[in-house]
Design a protein around this motif. Structure first.
Motif, PDB file in Angstrom:
ATOM      1  N   ALA A 178      29.974 -15.526  -4.478  1.00 54.29           N
ATOM      2  CA  ALA A 178      30.933 -16.374  -4.631  1.00 54.29           C
ATOM      3  C   ALA A 178      31.690 -16.012  -6.015  1.00 54.29           C
ATOM      4  O   ALA A 178      31.117 -15.551  -6.864  1.00 54.29           O
ATOM      5  N   ALA A 179      33.049 -16.076  -6.268  1.00 58.79           N
ATOM      6  CA  ALA A 179      33.644 -15.687  -6.959  1.00 58.79           C
ATOM      7  C   ALA A 179      33.421 -16.560  -8.610  1.00 58.79           C
ATOM      8  O   ALA A 179      33.144 -15.994  -9.738  1.00 58.79           O
ATOM      9  N   ASN A 180      33.071 -17.725  -8.248  1.00 60.39           N
ATOM     10  CA  ASN A 180      32.464 -18.660  -9.560  1.00 60.39           C
ATOM     11  C   ASN A 180      31.697 -19.761  -8.923  1.00 60.39           C
ATOM     12  O   ASN A 180      31.473 -19.858  -7.682  1.00 60.39           O
ATOM     13  N   LEU A 181      30.932 -20.551  -9.872  1.00 63.38           N
ATOM     14  CA  LEU A 181      30.097 -21.416  -9.684  1.00 63.38           C
ATOM     15  C   LEU A 181      30.806 -22.682  -8.842  1.00 63.38           C
ATOM     16  O   LEU A 181      30.299 -23.316  -7.932  1.00 63.38           O
ATOM     17  N   GLY A 182      31.818 -22.689  -9.236  1.00 62.43           N
ATOM     18  CA  GLY A 182      32.627 -24.052  -8.493  1.00 62.43           C
ATOM     19  C   GLY A 182      32.872 -23.611  -7.012  1.00 62.43           C
ATOM     20  O   GLY A 182      32.777 -24.523  -6.268  1.00 62.43           O
ATOM     21  N   THR A 183      33.175 -22.278  -6.865  1.00 64.38           N
ATOM     22  CA  THR A 183      33.322 -21.809  -5.122  1.00 64.38           C
ATOM     23  C   THR A 183      32.029 -22.229  -4.527  1.00 64.38           C
ATOM     24  O   THR A 183      31.757 -22.680  -3.481  1.00 64.38           O
ATOM     25  N   ALA A 184      30.846 -21.691  -5.454  1.00 68.79           N
ATOM     26  CA  ALA A 184      29.519 -22.029  -4.822  1.00 68.79           C
ATOM     27  C   ALA A 184      28.978 -23.128  -4.459  1.00 68.79           C
ATOM     28  O   ALA A 184      28.590 -23.734  -3.440  1.00 68.79           O
ATOM     29  N   MET A 185      29.631 -24.215  -5.509  1.00 63.97           N
ATOM     30  CA  MET A 185      29.230 -25.489  -5.409  1.00 63.97           C
ATOM     31  C   MET A 185      30.181 -26.308  -4.187  1.00 63.97           C
ATOM     32  O   MET A 185      29.697 -27.280  -3.680  1.00 63.97           O
ATOM     33  N   SER A 186      31.248 -25.745  -3.848  1.00 63.58           N
ATOM     34  CA  SER A 186      32.110 -26.139  -2.641  1.00 63.58           C
ATOM     35  C   SER A 186      31.456 -25.761  -1.543  1.00 63.58           C
ATOM     36  O   SER A 186      31.480 -26.740  -0.478  1.00 63.58           O
ATOM     37  N   PHE A 187      30.684 -24.844  -1.191  1.00 61.67           N
ATOM     38  CA  PHE A 187      29.873 -24.626  -0.081  1.00 61.67           C
ATOM     39  C   PHE A 187      28.568 -25.490  -0.065  1.00 61.67           C
ATOM     40  O   PHE A 187      28.105 -26.008   0.899  1.00 61.67           O
ATOM     41  N   GLY A 188      28.196 -25.874  -1.332  1.00 61.05           N
ATOM     42  CA  GLY A 188      27.137 -26.881  -1.478  1.00 61.05           C
ATOM     43  C   GLY A 188      27.581 -28.177  -1.022  1.00 61.05           C
ATOM     44  O   GLY A 188      26.668 -28.816  -0.349  1.00 61.05           O
ATOM     45  N   GLY A 195      18.478 -31.256  -1.396  1.00 59.25           N
ATOM     46  CA  GLY A 195      17.874 -29.835  -1.173  1.00 59.25           C
ATOM     47  C   GLY A 195      18.937 -28.747  -0.426  1.00 59.25           C
ATOM     48  O   GLY A 195      19.015 -27.827  -0.678  1.00 59.25           O
ATOM     49  N   ALA A 196      19.788 -29.654   0.572  1.00 52.09           N
ATOM     50  CA  ALA A 196      20.723 -28.801   1.375  1.00 52.09           C
ATOM     51  C   ALA A 196      21.995 -28.470   0.344  1.00 52.09           C
ATOM     52  O   ALA A 196      22.549 -27.393   0.429  1.00 52.09           O
ATOM     53  N   PHE A 197      22.355 -29.418  -0.574  1.00 48.42           N
ATOM     54  CA  PHE A 197      23.312 -28.982  -1.416  1.00 48.42           C
ATOM     55  C   PHE A 197      22.772 -27.809  -2.367  1.00 48.42           C
ATOM     56  O   PHE A 197      23.657 -26.746  -2.848  1.00 48.42           O
ATOM     57  N   ALA A 198      21.629 -27.994  -2.968  1.00 48.43           N
ATOM     58  CA  ALA A 198      21.097 -26.669  -3.935  1.00 48.43           C
ATOM     59  C   ALA A 198      20.816 -25.481  -3.011  1.00 48.43           C
ATOM     60  O   ALA A 198      21.429 -24.542  -3.525  1.00 48.43           O
ATOM     61  N   ALA A 199      20.532 -25.506  -1.804  1.00 51.64           N
ATOM     62  CA  ALA A 199      20.273 -24.322  -0.970  1.00 51.64           C
ATOM     63  C   ALA A 199      21.570 -23.591  -0.759  1.00 51.64           C
ATOM     64  O   ALA A 199      21.714 -22.459  -0.961  1.00 51.64           O
ATOM     65  N   ALA A 200      22.390 -24.330  -0.099  1.00 51.71           N
ATOM     66  CA  ALA A 200      23.885 -23.733  -0.030  1.00 51.71           C
ATOM     67  C   ALA A 200      24.470 -23.199  -1.186  1.00 51.71           C
ATOM     68  O   ALA A 200      24.916 -22.331  -0.962  1.00 51.71           O
ATOM     69  N   THR A 201      24.435 -24.002  -2.346  1.00 51.62           N
ATOM     70  CA  THR A 201      24.921 -23.492  -3.676  1.00 51.62           C
ATOM     71  C   THR A 201      24.355 -22.189  -3.940  1.00 51.62           C
ATOM     72  O   THR A 201      24.941 -21.086  -4.473  1.00 51.62           O
ATOM     73  N   ILE A 202      23.035 -22.222  -4.119  1.00 55.58           N
ATOM     74  CA  ILE A 202      22.301 -20.838  -4.399  1.00 55.58           C
ATOM     75  C   ILE A 202      22.779 -19.591  -3.287  1.00 55.58           C
ATOM     76  O   ILE A 202      22.946 -18.598  -3.705  1.00 55.58           O
ATOM     77  N   VAL A 203      22.732 -20.012  -2.238  1.00 56.67           N
ATOM     78  CA  VAL A 203      22.799 -18.944  -0.836  1.00 56.67           C
ATOM     79  C   VAL A 203      24.399 -18.600  -1.228  1.00 56.67           C
ATOM     80  O   VAL A 203      24.801 -16.964  -1.308  1.00 56.67           O
ATOM     81  N   ALA A 204      25.198 -19.333  -1.557  1.00 61.05           N
ATOM     82  CA  ALA A 204      26.786 -18.792  -1.825  1.00 61.05           C
ATOM     83  C   ALA A 204      26.784 -18.016  -3.316  1.00 61.05           C
ATOM     84  O   ALA A 204      27.216 -16.933  -3.039  1.00 61.05           O
ATOM     85  N   GLU A 205      26.198 -18.489  -4.173  1.00 59.77           N
ATOM     86  CA  GLU A 205      26.202 -17.407  -5.594  1.00 59.77           C
ATOM     87  C   GLU A 205      25.436 -16.319  -5.242  1.00 59.77           C
ATOM     88  O   GLU A 205      25.989 -15.352  -5.673  1.00 59.77           O
TER      89      GLU A 205
END
Length: 55
Positions: A30-40, A16-26
């Protein structure tokens, strides 16, 4: 030994923390999904530390 329910709850916290951080970054632009998933991954790591210290 860890009960299965506790193990599943710990896993749910981390995923859940991974998903939440990814969504918040997106949503924050965030420049792209890969960057958002890094925050995840950072969120997942912090959640894993929380789960380990909580025991």
């Amino acid at each position: 030994m860890t009960r299965p329910r506790t193990l599943l709850a710990d896993l749910a916290i981390m995923v859940g923390a991974f998903a939440a951080a990814t969504i918040v970054a997106e949503l924050a632009g965030a420049a792209n999904l890969g960057t958002a998933m890094s925050f995840g991954q950072i969120g997942f790591g912090l959640a894993a530390v929380y789960v380990l210290l909580r025991r």
